[in-house]
Scaffold this motif. Structure first.
Motif, PDB file in Angstrom:
ATOM      1  N   UNK A   1      -4.218  12.528   2.550  1.00  0.00           N
ATOM      2  CA  UNK A   1      -2.405  13.067   3.166  1.00  0.00           C
ATOM      3  C   UNK A   1      -1.776  11.903   3.674  1.00  0.00           C
ATOM      4  N   UNK A   2      -1.517  12.048   4.804  1.00  0.00           N
ATOM      5  CA  UNK A   2       0.238  11.111   5.503  1.00  0.00           C
ATOM      6  C   UNK A   2      -0.378  10.626   6.866  1.00  0.00           C
ATOM      7  N   UNK A   3       0.170   9.589   6.887  1.00  0.00           N
ATOM      8  CA  UNK A   3      -0.315   8.588   8.182  1.00  0.00           C
ATOM      9  C   UNK A   3       0.415   7.884   8.739  1.00  0.00           C
ATOM     10  N   UNK A   4       0.685   8.354  10.220  1.00  0.00           N
ATOM     11  CA  UNK A   4       1.984   7.639  10.790  1.00  0.00           C
ATOM     12  C   UNK A   4       1.200   6.624  12.032  1.00  0.00           C
ATOM     13  N   UNK A   5       0.726   5.695  11.841  1.00  0.00           N
ATOM     14  CA  UNK A   5       0.117   4.642  12.995  1.00  0.00           C
ATOM     15  C   UNK A   5       0.694   3.195  13.632  1.00  0.00           C
ATOM     16  N   UNK A   6       0.147   2.774  14.241  1.00  0.00           N
ATOM     17  CA  UNK A   6       0.740   1.853  14.368  1.00  0.00           C
ATOM     18  C   UNK A   6      -0.144   0.549  13.412  1.00  0.00           C
ATOM     19  N   UNK A   7      -2.057   0.375  13.606  1.00  0.00           N
ATOM     20  CA  UNK A   7      -2.573  -0.282  12.511  1.00  0.00           C
ATOM     21  C   UNK A   7      -3.876   0.401  12.171  1.00  0.00           C
ATOM     22  N   UNK A   8      -3.991   0.424  10.845  1.00  0.00           N
ATOM     23  CA  UNK A   8      -4.741   1.527  10.348  1.00  0.00           C
ATOM     24  C   UNK A   8      -5.568  -0.299   9.549  1.00  0.00           C
ATOM     25  N   UNK A   9      -7.225   0.677   9.612  1.00  0.00           N
ATOM     26  CA  UNK A   9      -8.041  -0.884   8.675  1.00  0.00           C
ATOM     27  C   UNK A   9      -8.983   0.379   8.155  1.00  0.00           C
TER      28      UNK A   9
END
Length: 125
Positions: free
Chosen positions: A48-56
């Protein structure tokens, strides 16, 4: 779904999730939708769609999404297919007030991060 704390998903979830903290998608987790959070760890599947500060993306984790983040890290055995846009780190922007953030359409994590550390008033009561 909007939550304030941490969330761990080890099943199937379809829809939108907004968290002021972190979201972890376990090995058996499959999430499809719009995900907004401070940090996201993926061991299962995220679409989908992701909005974040950090993704691992952990070993065995798969992300098929459009990601807007400050930081992105992928384990050598992780999989990322999609598009990544670099999100400005709100904490490093000069003197941006909460009212400006709301007018700019920011909410949740971004609005909280944009608040000043200290407010001083010259007004005498």
């Amino acid at each position: 779904m909007s939550i304030v704390g941490k969330m761990h998903i080890d099943g199937i979830f379809e829809g939108n999730i907004s968290s002021l903290d972190s979201i972890t998608i376990g090995k058996a987790g499959h999430v499809k939708g719009l995900i907004k959070a401070r940090s996201i760890d993926v061991c299962g599947l995220l679409e989908g769609e992701v909005i974040c500060d950090e993704i691992h993306v952990e070993a065995g984790g798969k992300v098929h999404a459009t990601v807007e983040s400050v930081e992105l890290s992928i384990s050598p055995r992780g999989c990322f297919i999609g598009e990544r846009r670099i999100k400005e780190n709100v904490k490093n922007l000069p003197d941006k007030g909460a009212a400006e953030s709301v007018q700019a359409g920011k909410s949740g994590v971004d609005a909280i991060d944009s608040l000043p550390d200290k407010v001083v008033s010259d007004r005498k009561v």
